[in-house]
Design an enzyme around this catalytic site. Structure first.
Site, PDB file in Angstrom:
ATOM      1  N   ASP A  24       0.830  -1.210   0.000  1.00  0.00           N
ATOM      2  CA  ASP A  24       0.000   0.000   0.000  1.00  0.00           C
ATOM      3  C   ASP A  24       0.866   1.264   0.000  1.00  0.00           C
ATOM      4  OD1 ASP A  24      -2.364   1.389  -0.028  1.00  0.00           O
ATOM      5  OD2 ASP A  24      -2.760   1.168   2.112  1.00  0.00           O
ATOM      6  N   TRP A  29       2.925   7.967  -2.483  1.00  0.00           N
ATOM      7  CA  TRP A  29       4.324   8.104  -2.918  1.00  0.00           C
ATOM      8  C   TRP A  29       4.376   9.032  -4.135  1.00  0.00           C
ATOM      9  CZ3 TRP A  29       7.117   7.286  -7.334  1.00  0.00           C
ATOM     10  CH2 TRP A  29       8.506   7.164  -7.223  1.00  0.00           C
ATOM     11  N   HIS A  41       2.455   3.293  -8.889  1.00  0.00           N
ATOM     12  CA  HIS A  41       2.226   1.870  -9.178  1.00  0.00           C
ATOM     13  C   HIS A  41       3.404   1.307  -9.975  1.00  0.00           C
ATOM     14  CE1 HIS A  41      -1.689   2.353  -7.531  1.00  0.00           C
ATOM     15  NE2 HIS A  41      -2.205   3.005  -8.553  1.00  0.00           N
ATOM     16  N   LEU A 135      10.786 -20.544  -4.327  1.00  0.00           N
ATOM     17  CA  LEU A 135       9.780 -19.716  -3.667  1.00  0.00           C
ATOM     18  C   LEU A 135       8.464 -19.855  -4.417  1.00  0.00           C
ATOM     19  CD1 LEU A 135       9.309 -17.296  -1.551  1.00  0.00           C
ATOM     20  CD2 LEU A 135       9.581 -15.799  -3.532  1.00  0.00           C
ATOM     21  N   ARG A 192       2.006  -4.769   6.307  1.00  0.00           N
ATOM     22  CA  ARG A 192       1.287  -3.744   5.538  1.00  0.00           C
ATOM     23  C   ARG A 192       2.143  -2.488   5.506  1.00  0.00           C
ATOM     24  NH1 ARG A 192      -4.948  -2.348   4.568  1.00  0.00           N
ATOM     25  NH2 ARG A 192      -4.596  -0.584   3.187  1.00  0.00           N
ATOM     26  N   ILE A 199      -6.893  -4.489   7.446  1.00  0.00           N
ATOM     27  CA  ILE A 199      -6.563  -5.594   6.548  1.00  0.00           C
ATOM     28  C   ILE A 199      -7.323  -5.528   5.234  1.00  0.00           C
ATOM     29  CG2 ILE A 199      -5.599  -7.174   8.251  1.00  0.00           C
ATOM     30  CD1 ILE A 199      -8.208  -8.621   8.407  1.00  0.00           C
ATOM     31  N   SER A 200      -8.258  -4.596   5.101  1.00  0.00           N
ATOM     32  CA  SER A 200      -8.859  -4.280   3.796  1.00  0.00           C
ATOM     33  C   SER A 200      -9.297  -5.524   3.013  1.00  0.00           C
ATOM     34  CB  SER A 200      -7.895  -3.431   2.958  1.00  0.00           C
ATOM     35  OG  SER A 200      -7.543  -2.248   3.639  1.00  0.00           O
ATOM     36  N   GLU A 211       1.017 -12.916  12.720  1.00  0.00           N
ATOM     37  CA  GLU A 211       1.630 -11.750  13.367  1.00  0.00           C
ATOM     38  C   GLU A 211       1.520 -10.588  12.386  1.00  0.00           C
ATOM     39  OE1 GLU A 211       2.870 -11.635  16.505  1.00  0.00           O
ATOM     40  OE2 GLU A 211       2.172 -13.701  16.706  1.00  0.00           O
TER      41      GLU A 211
HETATM   42  C1  IPE Z   1      -5.475  -2.675  -0.146  1.00  0.00           C
HETATM   43  O1  IPE Z   1      -5.129  -1.343  -0.330  1.00  0.00           O
HETATM   44  C2  IPE Z   1      -5.476  -3.407  -1.454  1.00  0.00           C
HETATM   45  C3  IPE Z   1      -4.163  -3.612  -2.051  1.00  0.00           C
HETATM   46  C4  IPE Z   1      -3.014  -3.287  -1.546  1.00  0.00           C
HETATM   47  C5  IPE Z   1      -4.182  -4.264  -3.322  1.00  0.00           C
HETATM   48  P1  IPE Z   1      -6.227  -0.217  -0.522  1.00  0.00           P
HETATM   49  O2  IPE Z   1      -5.500   1.076  -0.675  1.00  0.00           O
HETATM   50  O3  IPE Z   1      -7.165  -0.581  -1.616  1.00  0.00           O
HETATM   51  O4  IPE Z   1      -7.012  -0.288   0.857  1.00  0.00           O
HETATM   52  P2  IPE Z   1      -7.795   0.814   1.656  1.00  0.00           P
HETATM   53  O5  IPE Z   1      -8.778   1.447   0.716  1.00  0.00           O
HETATM   54  O6  IPE Z   1      -6.787   1.806   2.137  1.00  0.00           O
HETATM   55  O7  IPE Z   1      -8.425   0.075   2.802  1.00  0.00           O
HETATM   56  C1  IPE Z   2      -1.540   0.274  -3.358  1.00  0.00           C
HETATM   57  O1  IPE Z   2      -1.343   1.639  -3.399  1.00  0.00           O
HETATM   58  C2  IPE Z   2      -1.842  -0.303  -4.731  1.00  0.00           C
HETATM   59  C3  IPE Z   2      -3.229  -0.723  -4.907  1.00  0.00           C
HETATM   60  C4  IPE Z   2      -4.160  -0.697  -3.999  1.00  0.00           C
HETATM   61  C5  IPE Z   2      -3.622  -1.197  -6.218  1.00  0.00           C
HETATM   62  P1  IPE Z   2      -2.562   2.656  -3.407  1.00  0.00           P
HETATM   63  O2  IPE Z   2      -2.928   2.933  -4.830  1.00  0.00           O
HETATM   64  O3  IPE Z   2      -3.663   2.199  -2.550  1.00  0.00           O
HETATM   65  O4  IPE Z   2      -1.874   3.954  -2.793  1.00  0.00           O
HETATM   66  P2  IPE Z   2      -2.471   4.926  -1.704  1.00  0.00           P
HETATM   67  O5  IPE Z   2      -2.946   4.093  -0.567  1.00  0.00           O
HETATM   68  O6  IPE Z   2      -3.590   5.678  -2.348  1.00  0.00           O
HETATM   69  O7  IPE Z   2      -1.325   5.806  -1.323  1.00  0.00           O
HETATM   70 MG    MG Z   3      -4.073   2.402  -0.596  1.00  0.00          MG
END
Ligand code: IPE
Ligand code: IPE
Ligand code: MG
Length: 247
Positions: A24, A29, A41, A135, A192, A199-200, A211
């Site tokens: 995440d 970033w 990304h 792996l 995370r 944990i989304s 853990e």
């Molecule tokens: C969780 O991140 C999903 C992935 C890392 C693929 P999100 O950015 O989508 O989650 P929320 O919205 O912050 O909970």
């Molecule tokens: C994680 O980064 C990638 C995906 C969920 C696909 P985010 O795109 O959620 O980045 P933030 O959380 O908005 O910074």
């Molecule tokens: Mg995110």
């Protein structure tokens, strides 16, 4: 936890078999740099490489990466398209190197929602890396923990309906064997990035006793040293699984 010898991946002692990562912080970033979200990304692909190489160096068996949730389909169309394009680029660009490194790639999630050319690239990465023994990497794409549980419940109900299964036989192992993660040990450690304590909808069943390590590092900045740090901290945890002590 400061490390006295940063060249050493982890302390002596057990390493987790299975590490799962919620990758995440890509958007933040990019925003910090005045860049569009997809730039975050794109940079995140380098971190995937770091995590895979670090996992091999540390001797993990399984690395599970949350790449795209079913909820992420609700993002703006251009971001969804950019993420799918990146998945295709990753699958095409990395598959040979993954094969050479001995990484067996599995992709779990609802791939029916992915466009044909991306799905083909993903399938090719899966088939070309089959048999890799260093792996196992699970890429979770269009994945939802709740949907996986619902699908397992449906499948068990169908078996009961056909008379192939007695409802009394449905226990935790039987349920686990019906999820998309069947055959895998549960993650020992969940990492995370980006400092979010949630944990989304990720691996809701499988994370029961994982853990949890939350790091403020944004995913595109994540390096193998961040993985090693999480592993070293894991090694100091006292896992009890509800008991007083557990050996
Ligand atoms: C969780 O991140 C999903 C992935 C890392 C693929 P999100 O950015 O989508 O989650 P929320 O919205 O912050 O909970
Ligand atoms: C994680 O980064 C990638 C995906 C969920 C696909 P985010 O795109 O959620 O980045 P933030 O959380 O908005 O910074
Ligand atoms: Mg995110």
């Amino acid at each position: 936890m400061e490390d006295e010898n940063p060249s050493l991946p982890v302390r002596d002692g057990s390493v987790p078999r299975h590490v799962a990562i919620i990758m995440d912080g890509n958007g933040r970033w990019a925003a910090e740099r005045g860049l569009p979200r997809y730039a975050g990304h794109y940079e995140g692909m380098r971190s995937v490489r770091e995590a895979v190489e670090g996992a091999i160096d540390a001797g993990l068996e399984i690395l599970t990466l949350f790449a795209f949730s079913t909820e992420n389909w609700a993002r703006p169309e251009d971001e969804v398209l950019a993420l799918m394009a990146l998945l295709k680029v990753y699958s095409e660009k990395e598959r040979e190197e993954l094969r050479q490194k001995g990484v067996e790639v599995h992709v779990l999630g609802d791939l029916t929602r992915i466009d044909d050319s991306t799905r083909e690239a993903v399938e090719l990465m899966k088939s070309r890396t089959q048999g890799g023994s260093k792996l196992r990497m699970n890429l979770m794409v269009s994945y939802s923990g709740r949907s996986d549980i619902i699908e397992a419940a449906r499948e068990l109900a169908r078996r009961v309906g056909r008379g192939d299964l007695d409802p009394e036989e449905i226990d935790a192992p039987a349920f686990a064997e019906t999820l998309s993660t069947r055959g895998l040990p549960d993650p020992d450690l969940l990492i995370r990035t980006s400092g979010e304590f949630r944990i989304s909808n990720f691996m809701l069943w499988e994370l029961a006793y994982a853990e949890i390590h939350v790091t403020p590092v944004l995913w595109p900045d994540f390096t193998r040293d961040d993985l090693f740090q999480a592993l070293r901290e894991f090694q100091l945890r006292n896992r009890r699984f509800g008991r007083i002590s557990f050996c």
